[in-house]
Design a protein around this motif. Structure first.
Motif, PDB file in Angstrom:
ATOM      1  N   ASN A 163       0.702  -1.314   0.026  1.00 31.28           N
ATOM      2  CA  ASN A 163      -0.403  -0.235   0.073  1.00 31.28           C
ATOM      3  C   ASN A 163       0.790   1.295   0.214  1.00 31.28           C
ATOM      4  O   ASN A 163       1.682   0.994   1.128  1.00 31.28           O
ATOM      5  N   SER A 164       0.787   2.200  -1.173  1.00 30.05           N
ATOM      6  CA  SER A 164       1.486   3.708  -1.320  1.00 30.05           C
ATOM      7  C   SER A 164       3.296   3.224  -1.216  1.00 30.05           C
ATOM      8  O   SER A 164       3.676   2.592  -1.519  1.00 30.05           O
ATOM      9  N   MET A 165       3.281   3.409   0.628  1.00 32.60           N
ATOM     10  CA  MET A 165       4.874   3.326   0.779  1.00 32.60           C
ATOM     11  C   MET A 165       5.099   1.441   0.635  1.00 32.60           C
ATOM     12  O   MET A 165       6.187   1.359  -0.195  1.00 32.60           O
ATOM     13  N   ALA A 199       4.135   0.357  -1.414  1.00 32.68           N
ATOM     14  CA  ALA A 199       4.314  -0.481  -2.909  1.00 32.68           C
ATOM     15  C   ALA A 199       5.216  -0.313  -3.549  1.00 32.68           C
ATOM     16  O   ALA A 199       5.927  -0.910  -3.933  1.00 32.68           O
ATOM     17  N   HIS A 200       5.754   1.108  -3.379  1.00 31.99           N
ATOM     18  CA  HIS A 200       7.287   1.593  -3.608  1.00 31.99           C
ATOM     19  C   HIS A 200       7.869   0.349  -3.378  1.00 31.99           C
ATOM     20  O   HIS A 200       9.473   0.014  -3.497  1.00 31.99           O
ATOM     21  N   SER A 201       7.703  -0.182  -1.906  1.00 27.19           N
ATOM     22  CA  SER A 201       8.869  -1.022  -1.191  1.00 27.19           C
ATOM     23  C   SER A 201       9.109  -2.272  -2.159  1.00 27.19           C
ATOM     24  O   SER A 201       9.462  -3.158  -1.772  1.00 27.19           O
ATOM     25  N   ALA A 253      -7.518   6.175  17.510  1.00 28.64           N
ATOM     26  CA  ALA A 253      -6.965   4.856  17.526  1.00 28.64           C
ATOM     27  C   ALA A 253      -5.361   5.143  16.616  1.00 28.64           C
ATOM     28  O   ALA A 253      -3.919   5.113  17.241  1.00 28.64           O
ATOM     29  N   ARG A 254      -5.976   6.304  15.772  1.00 27.15           N
ATOM     30  CA  ARG A 254      -4.375   5.928  14.764  1.00 27.15           C
ATOM     31  C   ARG A 254      -3.760   7.137  15.677  1.00 27.15           C
ATOM     32  O   ARG A 254      -2.268   7.131  15.366  1.00 27.15           O
ATOM     33  N   LEU A 255      -4.268   8.683  16.377  1.00 27.80           N
ATOM     34  CA  LEU A 255      -4.077   8.987  17.374  1.00 27.80           C
ATOM     35  C   LEU A 255      -3.236   9.073  18.556  1.00 27.80           C
ATOM     36  O   LEU A 255      -1.615   9.016  18.639  1.00 27.80           O
TER      37      LEU A 255
HETATM   38  O1  LIG Z   1       4.648   9.568  -0.584  1.00 25.17           O
HETATM   39  C1  LIG Z   1       4.873   8.164  -1.163  1.00 25.17           C
HETATM   40  O2  LIG Z   1       4.617   8.663  -2.271  1.00 25.17           O
HETATM   41  C2  LIG Z   1       3.766   7.657  -0.150  1.00 25.17           C
HETATM   42  C3  LIG Z   1       2.760   8.201   0.103  1.00 25.17           C
HETATM   43  C4  LIG Z   1       2.131   6.550   1.374  1.00 25.17           C
HETATM   44  O3  LIG Z   1       2.800   5.924   1.954  1.00 25.17           O
HETATM   45  C5  LIG Z   1       1.212   7.323   2.732  1.00 25.17           C
HETATM   46  C6  LIG Z   1       0.406   6.597   3.249  1.00 25.17           C
HETATM   47  C7  LIG Z   1      -0.556   6.803   3.968  1.00 25.17           C
HETATM   48  C8  LIG Z   1      -1.193   5.913   4.636  1.00 25.17           C
HETATM   49  O4  LIG Z   1      -1.832   4.422   3.680  1.00 25.17           O
HETATM   50  C9  LIG Z   1      -1.413   5.675   5.937  1.00 25.17           C
HETATM   51  O5  LIG Z   1      -1.790   4.643   6.741  1.00 25.17           O
HETATM   52  O6  LIG Z   1      -0.971   6.762   6.659  1.00 25.17           O
END
Ligand SMILES: O=C(O)/C=C/C(=O)/C=C/C=C(\O)C(=O)O
Length: 285
Positions: free
Chosen positions: A111-113, A115-117, A189-191
């Motif tokens: 997911n996001s980062m 996926a880059h990883s 929860a996130r905070l």
């Molecule tokens: O800067 C990027 O390319 C990637 C950004 C992220 O990986 C953002 C992800 C945010 C979440 O999935 C989260 O749960 O905070």
């Protein structure tokens, strides 16, 4: 059937991968012959469990072992200041984890980062990947249409620098398409996750100051990935724009793209049921 909880599946492992020597936290769920690794995004307070809580059980019930790795600098994994490629750092951490727990080959949902990883891991360890699912990410680099950094990424930066409930709500409201599903319980929860590890927040700011390009553009190397790849995006993603997904399917020879309408940067959560069916079908056929 026993209930799957974060606490009952929580594990730690020490990894040594070159000069990377740290303790990682992960959740290990289910006992299938095939394993799906899930890699979370880079938001403050993110973790494997927080990102994929709507996906774990369906995958386990479908017969997969699920590993949720908390990347270095997130959740209960060790802190780190990263001045190089964070995609490569997470890929090395994942290799260390897989070596330590004796897993040779895995499918990866990023997911996001994450996926880059996943892409960085697949490039460095092609023999160790089964199928890849890249969601809202897969390479850094520019969007052709949307000014960068995007509004979402700017809000993540603001939240890291000033971790308040107001800044969290500002970020989360841009994160998803339909904000009516964001409950006070979820915000709290996130905070709590964020504030439990102020060292992670400070290290992220130090890392981004030292190297603003934490996720380098891997576009020129995508053709080296032979794994079957499912790219998933939200049409309304305000963090990593959808045309990055088009670059991925242009570059990765065996890739297909699914775009969710009315969906922001959290497809696995906003469209969990369809996401789960789609990915499980992709893994099976
Ligand atoms: O800067 C990027 O390319 C990637 C950004 C992220 O990986 C953002 C992800 C945010 C979440 O999935 C989260 O749960 O905070």
């Amino acid at each position: 059937m026993t209930t799957i909880t974060e606490a009952s599946t929580s594990k730690f492992v020490r990894i040594q991968e070159g000069d990377l020597d740290l303790q990682l936290h992960y959740n290990d769920v289910g006992q299938g012959a095939e394993t799906v690794v899930m890699l979370h995004g880079s938001g403050p307070g993110a973790s494997g469990w927080a990102n994929f809580n709507r996906n774990i059980e369906p995958f386990v019930n479908a017969g997969y072992r699920v590993i949720l790795m908390d990347c270095p600098g997130w959740s209960k994994s060790d802190p780190i200041v990263n001045t190089g490629s964070r995609s490569d750092l997470n890929a090395r951490a994942l290799k260390g984890l897989l070596d330590a727990i004796g897993l040779d080959k895995v499918h990866i949902v990023g997911n996001s980062m994450g996926a880059h990883s996943t892409v960085a891991f697949a490039l460095a360890n092609p023999a160790r990947v089964g199928k890849l699912i890249l969601m809202g990410g897969g390479t850094g680099g520019p969007s052709q249409f949307v000014p960068m950094p995007t509004e979402g990424i700017k809000l993540i930066g603001a939240l890291y620098r000033d971790p308040t409930i107001e800044n969290l709500k500002r970020m989360m409201n841009v994160f998803v398409y339909d904000t009516s599903h964001l409950t006070d319980e979820l915000f709290q929860a996130r905070l709590d996750n964020m504030l439990a590890r102020r060292d992670h927040l400070e290290n992220f700011v130090k890392s981004s100051t030292a190297n603003p390009k934490q996720f380098p553009d891997l576009g020129h190397r995508l053709g080296e990935i032979s794994a079957q790849t499912l790219v998933i995006w939200g049409r309304d993603d305000r963090f990593v724009p959808m045309d990055v997904g088009l670059r991925l399917i242009w570059g990765i020879p065996n890739a297909q793209l699914h775009v969710f309408n009315q969906c922001g940067h959290w497809a696995q959560w906003e469209h969990a049921d369809t996401f789960n069916r789609l990915v499980l079908d992709f893994l099976t056929h």
